[in-house]
Motif scaffolding. Structure first.
Motif, PDB file in Angstrom:
ATOM      1  N   MET B  63      40.140  -0.767  45.864  1.00  0.00           N
ATOM      2  CA  MET B  63      38.882  -0.102  45.504  1.00  0.00           C
ATOM      3  C   MET B  63      39.040   1.402  45.325  1.00  0.00           C
ATOM      4  O   MET B  63      38.166   2.059  44.766  1.00  0.00           O
ATOM      5  N   GLN B  66      41.901   3.361  40.102  1.00  0.00           N
ATOM      6  CA  GLN B  66      41.209   3.114  38.840  1.00  0.00           C
ATOM      7  C   GLN B  66      41.398   1.664  38.387  1.00  0.00           C
ATOM      8  O   GLN B  66      40.459   1.017  37.928  1.00  0.00           O
ATOM      9  N   PHE B  69      39.721  -0.963  41.117  1.00  0.00           N
ATOM     10  CA  PHE B  69      38.302  -0.837  41.457  1.00  0.00           C
ATOM     11  C   PHE B  69      37.475  -1.985  40.884  1.00  0.00           C
ATOM     12  O   PHE B  69      37.667  -2.390  39.749  1.00  0.00           O
ATOM     13  N   ARG B  70      36.560  -2.482  41.692  1.00  0.00           N
ATOM     14  CA  ARG B  70      35.626  -3.514  41.240  1.00  0.00           C
ATOM     15  C   ARG B  70      34.193  -3.064  41.492  1.00  0.00           C
ATOM     16  O   ARG B  70      33.857  -2.670  42.602  1.00  0.00           O
ATOM     17  N   GLY B  71      33.378  -3.152  40.498  1.00  0.00           N
ATOM     18  CA  GLY B  71      31.955  -2.824  40.639  1.00  0.00           C
ATOM     19  C   GLY B  71      31.176  -4.067  41.015  1.00  0.00           C
ATOM     20  O   GLY B  71      31.570  -4.815  41.901  1.00  0.00           O
ATOM     21  N   TYR B  72      30.058  -4.277  40.318  1.00  0.00           N
ATOM     22  CA  TYR B  72      29.265  -5.475  40.574  1.00  0.00           C
ATOM     23  C   TYR B  72      30.125  -6.721  40.404  1.00  0.00           C
ATOM     24  O   TYR B  72      30.814  -6.874  39.392  1.00  0.00           O
ATOM     25  N   ASN B 293      22.839  -9.021  45.017  1.00  0.00           N
ATOM     26  CA  ASN B 293      23.841  -8.488  44.091  1.00  0.00           C
ATOM     27  C   ASN B 293      25.258  -8.815  44.507  1.00  0.00           C
ATOM     28  O   ASN B 293      26.195  -8.077  44.216  1.00  0.00           O
ATOM     29  N   GLY B 294      25.412  -9.935  45.215  1.00  0.00           N
ATOM     30  CA  GLY B 294      26.755 -10.336  45.617  1.00  0.00           C
ATOM     31  C   GLY B 294      27.163  -9.730  46.942  1.00  0.00           C
ATOM     32  O   GLY B 294      26.603  -8.739  47.397  1.00  0.00           O
ATOM     33  N   THR B 295      28.148 -10.356  47.556  1.00  0.00           N
ATOM     34  CA  THR B 295      28.703  -9.887  48.827  1.00  0.00           C
ATOM     35  C   THR B 295      29.829  -8.898  48.523  1.00  0.00           C
ATOM     36  O   THR B 295      30.516  -9.039  47.520  1.00  0.00           O
ATOM     37  N   SER B 296      29.983  -7.930  49.388  1.00  0.00           N
ATOM     38  CA  SER B 296      31.025  -6.910  49.223  1.00  0.00           C
ATOM     39  C   SER B 296      32.364  -7.537  48.831  1.00  0.00           C
ATOM     40  O   SER B 296      32.812  -8.510  49.425  1.00  0.00           O
ATOM     41  N   TYR B 297      33.012  -6.966  47.826  1.00  0.00           N
ATOM     42  CA  TYR B 297      34.308  -7.465  47.362  1.00  0.00           C
ATOM     43  C   TYR B 297      35.306  -7.516  48.521  1.00  0.00           C
ATOM     44  O   TYR B 297      36.042  -8.494  48.693  1.00  0.00           O
ATOM     45  N   ILE B 298      35.318  -6.467  49.311  1.00  0.00           N
ATOM     46  CA  ILE B 298      36.268  -6.378  50.425  1.00  0.00           C
ATOM     47  C   ILE B 298      36.028  -7.502  51.427  1.00  0.00           C
ATOM     48  O   ILE B 298      36.969  -8.121  51.936  1.00  0.00           O
TER      49      ILE B 298
END
Lengths: 415, 415
Positions: B63, B66, B69-72, B293-298
């Motif tokens: 994250m 560049q 990184f993942r957004g939504y 909006n989704g669960t945290s990527y991490i």
């Protein structure tokens, strides 16, 4: 026999972003040599700043040790983050709030969506048009919208507040009495703002009518001009009539990290049908304790890092980066004579589609002839027709390239 | 005038854990030399396992770059996690599901709470008693409970399904028709289970009455005996009548990390008042896309790591650790002749309070004379009166110490 919530049957399928995705997919498949630049979706592209990454690693390590491990946290958020929010986003700006007026969550979409739980189904709702669709759809689901009028493209019980170039994107006060008012400034999708004086009118209206304002200030960090309120609580009396939603998604690029907060002052009251006053803070606290188990500890530590000296500096650089993109977009449009709004206090530029084209016609030309993806304004509501949104959230390189292409296509786009 | 959701006025204040906290605080203040051991709250104490910590650090680093990184992310969860869930929790156990029948979230409390959104307000709800209070309170908020009868301590429109030693903690099928049935097995708070045959009866009931079962299997990882279903989908036909809730909170100690999932098979249908069939999967998908909006990527990468070979091994060790505590508690109670239930397939031991004491009387003695904190059964509902919950989520050292104290206090507790 398990019956469904039939309000869901009134929801209109939103084909906006899926239609865009399909069109882009089709085009790129048929034209594999073309490089399409996307300035459509409101998602950030800059990585999480180093100060936050550092804080996250530290919190992760804590969770791996017996002493540092944290289980369930407070549903409303850890005090360390609520204090940081209170001090930095409010007290330092002369706004007096208390720590238990702030509720940390996993996103403003959840907050603006879930908030409907605490309101009566009978409330009359006013919503600006065009608008972020969550405000409408969550009220449809909870039974406040009435039927959808296919012909007019609107819900019968929703009071729409049109914003367009005709009224300089300043919604007018509703003529009829409304109970709940959704306002989002700096605005998504138009990128426009209200001054303190303009926002004051809404606070006065709400006071007079005992209405509530649901104020989404997710984009406040992008404000560059004076006299534009960052928080609605800068307006006198707003604490008695407003819930404010804030997000770290755009401010700090947390769209994939997930953290936001909502402010509900204790002086803010709702009413029973018998006229009894009830604290919305208490209702939301009860809702939060019953249906939510707090935001991830690691995420909250990451959010806290935004407020360190170094964190603030790094975040500010990102915001400047995006606003530089906005400037590039604005100047490009100016150069070829396309009218636009926003882009000064918000990462969105809302352009008037030239030549009386529809939003979707412009989309198709932009995709197929110029290889740029934006968002058709009509996707945000009937009064978005004839407009088009470009976002400043791309990379600088792509934004420059995109605007060069647009300038080169001047004749095609504007003649 | 903004009106409130008056259903909230029917909510009963839950003083359970706050009363416990107050009593403990008072006691420790007045007796600063006493060391009180807490076996009360259902929160874990073991740190996050190394395999998950490793995955989290990796995701955090991504994250910060560049490229990484993942957004939504997808609102329903990333495919990498949904696939891991599908393969490991279902397919490997002979249960056939599809990836879009799984929705990843930030917690089972949110899921079991928010699920009420998709149901009609008119559904008749059956809930076991004693019970995890979220099932009741969320139905109160959404208007399905009717008024609270102070005298009986129950909501008038809720169908309570008593479980106690009298029926061996197996709820009986309701005599009247109900539309929604909440079942949680292994059970919180009683720690008891149903066999496949016993659970089959409920699936049959639901099929016959076109009811829906809301099945919470948050504690399935603690099952040690054969013929105890981990998933309700092990029962034939259950996919047509059941939503299943799962959580990583207890399985992998994620109470502070926040991740869970809900399974909604596509064959599961609800009904409009006109008798039209509607897919609950579609309704929940729409709800999820609108309000989440989704669960945290991490967090999702952390959850994925549970399913690696090493992850599974480490998680299993933690579960064994807690179940060893449960054994220590059980054997200690046995030694002094206190009757208990659960603790074999669940981290909870549900003991019958001796000498016809009330749950709170037993709580006071245990706190003041033995310096141990547990949870009075009556806090989970009227049929919890006369019972008491001890949890296996403490450290082994404390659990041993606690049981030694209890054994030493035999005369005091059981005479």
């Amino acid at each position: 026999m398990s019956y469904i919530n039939e309000n869901f049957m009134q929801l209109q399928e939103s084909y906006l972003f899926s239609t865009i995705a399909k069109k882009v997919e089709k085009y790129t498949k048929e034209n594999p040599n073309k490089i399409v630049i996307k300035l459509g979706i409101g998602d950030v592209t800059r990585p999480i700043v180093p100060e936050c990454i550092k804080a996250m690693h530290k919190a992760v390590d804590e969770m791996g040790t017996q002493e540092g491990f944290r289980g369930y946290g407070p549903e409303q958020g850890y005090d360390f983050l609520r204090k940081a929010i209170l001090e930095n986003d409010y007290k330092s700006k002369g706004i007096d709030l208390e720590i238990d007026e702030i509720f940390v969550s996993d996103g403003a979409k959840c907050d603006t969506g879930n908030i409907v739980d605490i309101f009566s189904e009978d409330n009359r709702v006013a919503i600006t048009d065009p608008v972020y669709p969550v405000y409408i759809d969550t009220n449809v689901m909870s039974g406040r919208s009435g039927r959808f009028n296919q012909e007019k493209g609107i819900y019968e019980n929703i009071v729409y507040l049109p914003v367009s170039a005709e009224n300089d994107f300043k919604p007018e006060l509703p003529k009829e009495k409304v109970d709940m008012i959704y306002l989002c400034f700096p605005n998504n999708p138009t990128g426009t703002v209200l001054t303190k004086e303009e926002l004051s009118k809404w606070v006065q209206y709400a006071k007079k009518n005992k209405s509530i304002i649901l104020y989404d200030s997710a984009y406040e960090a992008f404000i560059t001009q004076e006299n534009i309120p960052h928080s609605i609580y800068e307006i006198e009396g707003a604490k008695d009539v407003t819930i404010e939603f804030r997000s770290f998604s755009k401010t700090a690029g947390f769209t994939g990290i997930r953290c936001a907060y909502v402010v509900i002052p204790k002086t803010l009251k709702g009413y029973t049908k018998d006229g009894e006053e009830v604290s919305y803070n208490k209702l939301w606290n009860r809702r939060t304790c019953t249906k939510f188990n707090g935001t991830s500890y690691i995420v909250q530590r990451t959010a806290e890092a935004i407020y360190t000296k170094q964190g603030k500096k790094e975040i500010e650089e990102n915001i400047k980066y995006y606003m530089e993109n906005a400037r590039i977009i604005r100047e490009g449009l100016e150069e070829i004579g396309i009218k636009y709004y926003g882009g000064i206090n918000a990462p969105y530029v809302w352009l008037k589609v030239p030549n009386n084209m529809s939003s979707w016609e412009f989309f198709d030309i932009l995709l197929e002839k110029v290889n740029i993806v934006g968002t058709p304004g009509s996707g945000f509501g009937p009064h978005g027709e004839g407009y088009f949104r470009l976002t400043a959230f791309g990379t600088k390189e792509n934004t420059i390239k995109a605007m060069e292409r647009i300038k080169r296509s001047k004749n095609l786009l504007t003649k």
